[in-house]
Write a protein that holds these residues in place. Structure first.
Motif, PDB file in Angstrom:
ATOM      1  N   HIS A 224      -5.217 -14.838  -2.963  1.00 40.41           N
ATOM      2  CA  HIS A 224      -5.102 -16.295  -3.144  1.00 40.41           C
ATOM      3  C   HIS A 224      -4.286 -16.901  -2.000  1.00 40.41           C
ATOM      4  O   HIS A 224      -3.403 -17.717  -2.230  1.00 40.41           O
ATOM      5  N   ARG A 225      -4.594 -16.486  -0.777  1.00 38.72           N
ATOM      6  CA  ARG A 225      -3.747 -16.869   0.357  1.00 38.72           C
ATOM      7  C   ARG A 225      -3.677 -18.379   0.548  1.00 38.72           C
ATOM      8  O   ARG A 225      -2.604 -18.938   0.763  1.00 38.72           O
ATOM      9  N   ASP A 226      -4.797 -19.065   0.494  1.00 36.20           N
ATOM     10  CA  ASP A 226      -4.787 -20.514   0.752  1.00 36.20           C
ATOM     11  C   ASP A 226      -3.925 -21.243  -0.268  1.00 36.20           C
ATOM     12  O   ASP A 226      -3.119 -22.114   0.081  1.00 36.20           O
ATOM     13  N   ARG A 227      -4.087 -20.874  -1.532  1.00 36.17           N
ATOM     14  CA  ARG A 227      -3.333 -21.562  -2.584  1.00 36.17           C
ATOM     15  C   ARG A 227      -1.837 -21.285  -2.453  1.00 36.17           C
ATOM     16  O   ARG A 227      -1.016 -22.205  -2.517  1.00 36.17           O
ATOM     17  N   LEU A 228      -1.467 -20.023  -2.247  1.00 35.97           N
ATOM     18  CA  LEU A 228      -0.050 -19.682  -2.166  1.00 35.97           C
ATOM     19  C   LEU A 228       0.571 -20.135  -0.853  1.00 35.97           C
ATOM     20  O   LEU A 228       1.785 -20.333  -0.772  1.00 35.97           O
ATOM     21  N   ALA A 229      -0.246 -20.313   0.182  1.00 33.38           N
ATOM     22  CA  ALA A 229       0.288 -20.856   1.436  1.00 33.38           C
ATOM     23  C   ALA A 229       0.761 -22.290   1.221  1.00 33.38           C
ATOM     24  O   ALA A 229       1.730 -22.735   1.853  1.00 33.38           O
ATOM     25  N   ARG A 230       0.095 -23.001   0.308  1.00 35.10           N
ATOM     26  CA  ARG A 230       0.501 -24.384   0.009  1.00 35.10           C
ATOM     27  C   ARG A 230       1.693 -24.426  -0.935  1.00 35.10           C
ATOM     28  O   ARG A 230       2.593 -25.238  -0.772  1.00 35.10           O
ATOM     29  N   THR A 231       1.691 -23.558  -1.938  1.00 36.48           N
ATOM     30  CA  THR A 231       2.692 -23.671  -3.004  1.00 36.48           C
ATOM     31  C   THR A 231       3.907 -22.768  -2.809  1.00 36.48           C
ATOM     32  O   THR A 231       4.963 -23.041  -3.357  1.00 36.48           O
ATOM     33  N   GLY A 232       3.762 -21.689  -2.050  1.00 37.65           N
ATOM     34  CA  GLY A 232       4.907 -20.847  -1.736  1.00 37.65           C
ATOM     35  C   GLY A 232       5.160 -19.744  -2.748  1.00 37.65           C
ATOM     36  O   GLY A 232       4.747 -19.817  -3.909  1.00 37.65           O
ATOM     37  N   THR A 233       5.850 -18.703  -2.290  1.00 39.71           N
ATOM     38  CA  THR A 233       6.228 -17.572  -3.132  1.00 39.71           C
ATOM     39  C   THR A 233       7.705 -17.255  -2.911  1.00 39.71           C
ATOM     40  O   THR A 233       8.259 -17.526  -1.847  1.00 39.71           O
ATOM     41  N   LEU A 234       8.325 -16.651  -3.917  1.00 38.19           N
ATOM     42  CA  LEU A 234       9.755 -16.383  -3.862  1.00 38.19           C
ATOM     43  C   LEU A 234      10.063 -15.087  -4.607  1.00 38.19           C
ATOM     44  O   LEU A 234       9.534 -14.856  -5.697  1.00 38.19           O
ATOM     45  N   VAL A 235      10.920 -14.255  -4.014  1.00 36.59           N
ATOM     46  CA  VAL A 235      11.432 -13.054  -4.676  1.00 36.59           C
ATOM     47  C   VAL A 235      12.911 -13.273  -4.954  1.00 36.59           C
ATOM     48  O   VAL A 235      13.684 -13.589  -4.041  1.00 36.59           O
ATOM     49  N   ILE A 236      13.312 -13.121  -6.221  1.00 39.53           N
ATOM     50  CA  ILE A 236      14.706 -13.322  -6.632  1.00 39.53           C
ATOM     51  C   ILE A 236      15.303 -11.969  -6.993  1.00 39.53           C
ATOM     52  O   ILE A 236      14.756 -11.239  -7.814  1.00 39.53           O
ATOM     53  N   GLY A 237      16.429 -11.652  -6.367  1.00 37.53           N
ATOM     54  CA  GLY A 237      17.113 -10.387  -6.638  1.00 37.53           C
ATOM     55  C   GLY A 237      18.516 -10.626  -7.148  1.00 37.53           C
ATOM     56  O   GLY A 237      19.024 -11.758  -7.119  1.00 37.53           O
ATOM     57  N   PRO A 238      19.207  -9.566  -7.613  1.00 40.96           N
ATOM     58  CA  PRO A 238      20.518  -9.742  -8.246  1.00 40.96           C
ATOM     59  C   PRO A 238      21.651 -10.020  -7.277  1.00 40.96           C
ATOM     60  O   PRO A 238      22.649 -10.631  -7.651  1.00 40.96           O
ATOM     61  N   ASN A 239      21.534  -9.553  -6.027  1.00 42.48           N
ATOM     62  CA  ASN A 239      22.616  -9.769  -5.063  1.00 42.48           C
ATOM     63  C   ASN A 239      22.085  -9.588  -3.652  1.00 42.48           C
ATOM     64  O   ASN A 239      20.946  -9.131  -3.445  1.00 42.48           O
ATOM     65  N   ALA A 240      22.902  -9.930  -2.664  1.00 40.08           N
ATOM     66  CA  ALA A 240      22.474  -9.881  -1.265  1.00 40.08           C
ATOM     67  C   ALA A 240      22.205  -8.445  -0.815  1.00 40.08           C
ATOM     68  O   ALA A 240      21.276  -8.204  -0.019  1.00 40.08           O
ATOM     69  N   SER A 241      22.987  -7.477  -1.312  1.00 39.20           N
ATOM     70  CA  SER A 241      22.771  -6.074  -0.925  1.00 39.20           C
ATOM     71  C   SER A 241      21.385  -5.610  -1.351  1.00 39.20           C
ATOM     72  O   SER A 241      20.672  -4.940  -0.596  1.00 39.20           O
ATOM     73  N   PHE A 242      20.994  -5.971  -2.561  1.00 38.44           N
ATOM     74  CA  PHE A 242      19.682  -5.597  -3.068  1.00 38.44           C
ATOM     75  C   PHE A 242      18.579  -6.243  -2.228  1.00 38.44           C
ATOM     76  O   PHE A 242      17.603  -5.585  -1.854  1.00 38.44           O
ATOM     77  N   LEU A 243      18.715  -7.515  -1.910  1.00 36.80           N
ATOM     78  CA  LEU A 243      17.700  -8.210  -1.121  1.00 36.80           C
ATOM     79  C   LEU A 243      17.575  -7.594   0.265  1.00 36.80           C
ATOM     80  O   LEU A 243      16.469  -7.489   0.813  1.00 36.80           O
ATOM     81  N   HIS A 244      18.704  -7.190   0.846  1.00 36.33           N
ATOM     82  CA  HIS A 244      18.649  -6.541   2.152  1.00 36.33           C
ATOM     83  C   HIS A 244      17.917  -5.204   2.045  1.00 36.33           C
ATOM     84  O   HIS A 244      17.160  -4.827   2.949  1.00 36.33           O
ATOM     85  N   TYR A 245      18.124  -4.510   0.939  1.00 31.65           N
ATOM     86  CA  TYR A 245      17.491  -3.206   0.734  1.00 31.65           C
ATOM     87  C   TYR A 245      15.970  -3.327   0.664  1.00 31.65           C
ATOM     88  O   TYR A 245      15.239  -2.464   1.183  1.00 31.65           O
ATOM     89  N   ILE A 246      15.452  -4.393   0.059  1.00 32.57           N
ATOM     90  CA  ILE A 246      14.002  -4.525  -0.142  1.00 32.57           C
ATOM     91  C   ILE A 246      13.316  -5.382   0.913  1.00 32.57           C
ATOM     92  O   ILE A 246      12.088  -5.506   0.906  1.00 32.57           O
ATOM     93  N   GLU A 247      14.073  -5.968   1.844  1.00 31.24           N
ATOM     94  CA  GLU A 247      13.517  -7.029   2.682  1.00 31.24           C
ATOM     95  C   GLU A 247      12.422  -6.567   3.637  1.00 31.24           C
ATOM     96  O   GLU A 247      11.658  -7.401   4.143  1.00 31.24           O
ATOM     97  N   GLN A 248      12.312  -5.258   3.919  1.00 31.48           N
ATOM     98  CA  GLN A 248      11.309  -4.789   4.866  1.00 31.48           C
ATOM     99  C   GLN A 248       9.980  -4.408   4.215  1.00 31.48           C
ATOM    100  O   GLN A 248       9.017  -4.113   4.919  1.00 31.48           O
TER     101      GLN A 248
END
Length: 683
Positions: A224-248
């Motif tokens: 659903h690339r066209d639709r999500l390109a317009r509306t956006g996606t977001l990943v929410i994690g518990p803390n900055a360390s966790f987000l850094h761990y998964i960011e790649q």
């Protein structure tokens, strides 16, 4: 692609890998050589197009350490019409992204394409028209092995894939990796579920729930690339360390546009400088606070007591108080946002004036109505009847003014609960207040009551079991017109307000219709380790099914008792033993023990990282406070003094849950060092 193998299949596969890498380089060079000077009308269009080109170049990067393809499917017949590609006997190489040659013929098929699905779902019971499934083994990016399954050959016995097992157990150095080569059928069903529905995944340690959520985002962006390109996606994690761990993970799959944040990032309307005690945080995080805030916002509306007189030129137009009251009550009954209603009120008043003008024989148009809406008398009336509300000031007043809180919490919060959240020393201003994280969530709720929060197309929230009802509402506002993927484990809830049931959580999120899926097959944590940790489940989450690990690793668990004065030395020895193996090592300890262990490691010459810092081949030891261990994984874990982990929490159940998290971070081996007696549940 020829369906026939030569005498040396491995050489042929290596040759195909080389041609595929060359084709990917050519695809990238084609984009790099694009000349946009003559196709853009202005500098704005040029900047937008150049950014899209730059993103495409990044997405086409050939990561030398990452296999370009990891599997192959040989179809018995041409895929169905809906698959569109392929002829009888055609072969497809399955990889992280699509690669085609100069003629446009596919050399590697994206793992998310429909034709790739049997790589994850096909079995001997349901071969899905696959004659052969081949898995590839790599070392340092070089193709070194392959393994075949003839799914329709009754003479071939079913065996466990050694390459699949080796990939799951491969030592971990650096950030989290993708799992496209090892997705299991039950995981694939969740990954490929549609955009229209929300999904909640209950998964114990090592079941891959985080990876499933991230790969679901990648799949939805593909489908659903066209639709999500317009509306956006977001990943929410518990803390900055966790987000850094998964960011790649997502960039490795070619997805660069997915934003990442914590809940605190989402609600950062004020600077957080204070900390609530547990009782106050529990009340502030309770869903009843939403109604308290709604009442407080609406309390600013007042009913008129006098008529409104609008002067235009030589004429005076009078709107009686009862008619003004009707306009106000009509807007109140519509339950629209406070700010939207306030914006609508002057137009409603102006329309009432225009009706009188028409009755008097005039012929006003829209420009006249807009002018009347801007009339000083109308503006003054709106300011009095429907004054502006500042969300932060509103929350400040609720937490500072006992009478104001009591008026709007009546029948919702008890007197003791009101007293619990009132500030002992009221702040003088929004800027001077020592806001807590829970206060920021209240301000976000009030902000949404005044003006609608922007909604995204899809939101993933990981470690969701630790969110309060008000935090769920804050997340739900970000996907009110989209869908959500909720990931968590009820047994790992370590906040005083931890989720009691997913049904309740999904109701607060605004997604009561979401499907709840449970992952119980463990692929990362060894069977001995997860069985030991599962002794805590009856105490921390009765009724929750324990994880059944598919990996039996003899010797993966060691429990060592130390003399009181020998614990630190034994912990250091255990760390050295772990570091003798390939991969990462995590030393997990109660937060209060971290300074002592940091000093001991430094004195012993053992360099260590903080959580979130990227491990390398030279630096593989991370010192992890138990409060930050959630979501992280290490090949080997040394757990210091379990009883201290339990005692570091405000109550025993939360402490045992924190211990459960710490016990289940190991992928290859866990060593427990203790001087104090172990918690009774473990013995």
């Amino acid at each position: 692609m020829s369906p026939h193998d030569p005498e040396d299949p491995l050489s042929r596969e290596r040759a195909h890998l080389g041609r595929s890498r060359a084709a990917l380089r050519a695809m990238r060079e084609d984009v790099e050589n694009l000349d946009i000077k003559d196709v853009t009308a202005n500098w704005v269009n040029a900047a937008v197009l150049q950014r899209q080109i730059d993103d495409r170049i990044k997405a086409l990067a050939d990561l030398s350490h990452t296999p370009l393809f990891f599997g192959r499917l040989d179809y018995l017949h041409a895929p169905g019409a809906e698959l569109a590609e392929g002829a009888e006997g055609e072969r497809f190489y399955i990889g992280r992204r699509h690669v085609h040659d100069a003629e446009g013929d596919p050399m590697v098929i994206d793992w998310r394409a429909p034709v790739s699905q049997p790589f994850y779902r096909a079995s001997r019971k349901d071969p899905q028209d696959i004659g052969l499934r081949r898995r590839f083994g790599y070392t340092g990016g070089e193709l070194t092995a392959y393994e075949d399954e003839h799914l329709t050959d009754p003479a071939e016995a079913a065996t466990t894939s050694k390459l699949l097992q080796a990939e799951i157990e491969r030592p971990r150095v650096g950030p989290m990796r993708d799992i496209v080569a090892t997705i299991q059928p039950e995981q694939d069903e969740i990954v490929r579920s549609g955009l229209g529905g929300s999904v909640c995944v209950q998964g114990g340690p090592g079941t891959g729930k985080t990876a499933v959520g991230l790969h679901r985002v990648a799949y939805l962006l593909y489908a659903h690339r066209d639709r999500l390109a317009r509306t956006g996606t977001l990943v929410i994690g518990p803390n900055a360390s966790f987000l850094h761990y998964i960011e790649q993970v997502l960039p490795a799959l070619g997805e660069l546009e997915v934003k990442q944040a914590t809940v605190d990032d989402l609600v950062a309307h004020v600077e957080v400088k204070g900390v609530d005690d547990a009782p106050a945080a529990i009340v502030k995080g309770d869903a009843r606070m939403a109604e308290v805030l709604r009442r407080a916002v609406r309390s600013h509306v007042s009913m008129p007591t006098e008529p409104l007189v609008v002067v235009r030129g030589s004429r005076r137009w009078r709107i009686p108080a009862y008619e003004l009251e009707e306009l106000v009550r009509e807007l109140q009954d519509r339950e629209i946002r406070y700010g939207a209603a306030r914006d609508a009120l002057p137009q409603r008043i102006a329309h009432a004036v225009l009706v009188r003008m028409e009755q008097a024989g005039e012929a006003p148009d829209d420009r006249v109505q807009d002018a009347v809406a801007r009339n000083p008398a109308v503006k003054a009336a709106v300011k009095e009847l429907w004054p502006p509300v500042d969300p932060a000031k509103l929350v400040l007043r609720l937490l500072s003014d006992a009478d104001f809180l009591a008026a709007h919490a009546e029948g919702l919060l008890s007197a003791d609960e009101q007293k619990t959240i009132l500030w002992a020393k009221p702040a003088r201003s929004v800027r001077a207040a020592k806001w807590s994280a829970a206060d920021a969530v209240l301000i976000d709720e009030a902000n949404d009551l005044v003006a609608r929060t922007h909604s995204l197309g899809h939101v993933v929230v990981d470690e969701a079991q630790d969110l309060s009802p008000m935090q769920y509402r804050a997340v739900g506002r970000r996907c009110s017109t989209g869908s959500a993927t909720v990931l968590g484990d009820l047994a790992q809830g370590t906040t005083p307000w931890a989720t009691a049931s997913w049904e309740e959580a999904l109701r607060h999120l605004g997604k009561p219709e979401a499907v709840v899926e449970e992952l119980t097959a463990g692929f990362r944590v060894p069977r001995e380790v997860i069985a030991y940790a599962s002794r805590l489940l009856p105490s921390i989450s009765p009724g929750l099914a324990p994880v059944e690990s598919v990996r039996e690793t003899p010797g993966s668990l060691a429990v060592r008792a130390s003399a009181p004065d020998g614990l630190d030395a034994d912990v250091l020895a255990a760390c050295r033993e772990a570091l003798a193996h390939e991969g990462s090592t995590g030393l997990i300890a109660a937060d209060a023990r971290i300074p002592v262990l940091a000093e001991a490691l430094t004195a012993a010459g053992l360099a260590f990282l903080d959580p979130g810092e990227e491990t390398t081949a030279e630096s593989r030891l991370t010192l992890v406070p138990a409060s930050l261990a959630k979501g992280l994984e290490y090949d080997y874990v040394v757990l210091d003094e379990p009883s201290a982990v339990v005692d570091g929490e405000p109550d025993e159940r939360t402490g045992l849950r924190r211990l459960y998290v710490a016990l289940t971070r190991a992928v290859s081996g866990l060593t427990i060092c203790h001087a104090a007696p172990l918690p009774a549940r473990l013995t």
